[in-house]
Scaffold this motif. Structure first.
Motif, mmCIF file in Angstrom:
data_model
loop_
_atom_site.group_PDB
_atom_site.id
_atom_site.type_symbol
_atom_site.label_atom_id
_atom_site.label_comp_id
_atom_site.label_asym_id
_atom_site.label_seq_id
_atom_site.Cartn_x
_atom_site.Cartn_y
_atom_site.Cartn_z
ATOM 1 N N HIS A 2 74.674 58.211 54.379
ATOM 2 C CA HIS A 2 73.959 59.422 54.031
ATOM 3 C C HIS A 2 73.187 59.257 52.732
ATOM 4 C CE1 HIS A 2 75.548 61.751 57.303
ATOM 5 N NE2 HIS A 2 76.682 61.109 57.120
ATOM 6 N N GLY A 3 72.114 60.013 52.612
ATOM 7 C CA GLY A 3 71.144 60.009 51.536
ATOM 8 C C GLY A 3 71.498 59.333 50.233
ATOM 9 N N THR A 4 72.467 59.850 49.511
ATOM 10 C CA THR A 4 72.724 59.341 48.165
ATOM 11 C C THR A 4 73.505 58.039 48.158
ATOM 12 O OG1 THR A 4 74.704 60.699 48.012
ATOM 13 C CG2 THR A 4 72.680 61.634 47.136
ATOM 14 N N LEU A 51 80.908 52.666 45.584
ATOM 15 C CA LEU A 51 80.389 52.846 46.938
ATOM 16 C C LEU A 51 81.493 53.291 47.889
ATOM 17 C CD1 LEU A 51 78.169 52.665 49.060
ATOM 18 C CD2 LEU A 51 78.661 50.215 49.247
ATOM 19 N N GLY A 52 82.653 52.686 47.769
ATOM 20 C CA GLY A 52 83.775 53.042 48.630
ATOM 21 C C GLY A 52 84.223 54.476 48.434
ATOM 22 N N LEU A 53 84.283 54.922 47.181
ATOM 23 C CA LEU A 53 84.667 56.310 46.913
ATOM 24 C C LEU A 53 83.623 57.280 47.454
ATOM 25 C CD1 LEU A 53 86.133 56.050 43.298
ATOM 26 C CD2 LEU A 53 87.379 56.466 45.433
ATOM 27 N N GLY A 54 82.354 56.913 47.321
ATOM 28 C CA GLY A 54 81.295 57.763 47.868
ATOM 29 C C GLY A 54 81.365 57.853 49.379
ATOM 30 N N GLY A 57 84.347 59.957 50.302
ATOM 31 C CA GLY A 57 84.011 61.369 50.095
ATOM 32 C C GLY A 57 83.148 61.919 51.221
ATOM 33 N N SER A 58 82.220 61.102 51.692
ATOM 34 C CA SER A 58 81.386 61.507 52.819
ATOM 35 C C SER A 58 82.225 61.729 54.071
ATOM 36 C CB SER A 58 80.320 60.431 53.069
ATOM 37 O OG SER A 58 79.537 60.756 54.177
ATOM 38 N N LEU A 60 85.393 62.583 54.108
ATOM 39 C CA LEU A 60 86.213 63.771 53.902
ATOM 40 C C LEU A 60 85.409 65.063 54.040
ATOM 41 C CD1 LEU A 60 88.476 62.561 50.950
ATOM 42 C CD2 LEU A 60 89.069 62.769 53.377
ATOM 43 N N GLN A 61 84.092 64.972 53.848
ATOM 44 C CA GLN A 61 83.236 66.142 54.014
ATOM 45 C C GLN A 61 82.880 66.375 55.482
ATOM 46 O OE1 GLN A 61 79.869 65.556 51.470
ATOM 47 N NE2 GLN A 61 80.937 66.342 49.679
ATOM 48 N N GLY A 62 83.332 65.489 56.358
ATOM 49 C CA GLY A 62 83.102 65.687 57.781
ATOM 50 C C GLY A 62 82.001 64.848 58.386
ATOM 51 N N ASN A 63 81.400 63.967 57.645
ATOM 52 C CA ASN A 63 80.372 63.076 58.179
ATOM 53 C C ASN A 63 81.043 61.889 58.863
ATOM 54 O OD1 ASN A 63 78.303 64.670 57.037
ATOM 55 N ND2 ASN A 63 78.638 63.677 55.075
ATOM 56 N N ARG A 64 81.252 61.995 60.153
ATOM 57 C CA ARG A 64 81.985 60.972 60.910
ATOM 58 C C ARG A 64 81.037 59.960 61.541
ATOM 59 N NH1 ARG A 64 86.716 61.726 58.830
ATOM 60 N NH2 ARG A 64 87.657 63.727 59.267
#
Length: 119
Positions: A2-4, A51-54, A57-58, A60-64
């Motif tokens: 995703h974007g960032t 990068l791994g934490l980002g 986090g993605s 966990l926000q539901g981006n599967r």
């Protein structure tokens, strides 16, 4: 990815290539592994953790991703490659140890690209 996270992933890939080139030069020159190369490798690891934490986090926000198990496997590999490589030759300073850094840095770059591709 995703974007960032895409720019962070490309930074990891670019820096991994720089680390591999620096270590490769030491290998070609058959010089003992310098301490600054160790520092570069650990900075690469810090970037991988960011990068791994980002990416975590993605998730966990539901981006599967399509294949969650593959994506998680790449995440785990991304943060484990460099510490395992550096730990395996911690006391060795011969030129061959720079070759280990080359392989680990290139593997990290490939895993970062594959992580982006699984998104």
């Amino acid at each position: 990815m995703h974007g960032t996270l895409a720019p962070v992933a490309w930074i990891v890939v670019g820096y991994a290539v720089v680390v591999a080139l620096a270590a490769g030069l030491g290998l070609v020159l058959r010089a003992p592994r310098p301490r600054w190369l160790d520092q570069m490798a650990w900075i690469l690891e810090v970037l991988c953790v960011v990068l791994g934490l980002g990416a975590l986090g993605s998730l966990l926000q539901g981006n599967r991703p399509e294949s969650l198990s593959t994506h998680v496997g790449y995440l785990a590999a991304l943060v484990c490659i460099m510490p395992v490589a550096m730990g395996s030759m911690r006391e060795e300073r011969e030129s061959w140890s720079s070759g280990v850094v080359v392989v680990a840095a290139l593997a990290t770059a490939v895993v970062a690209v594959r992580l982006m591709m699984t998104r």
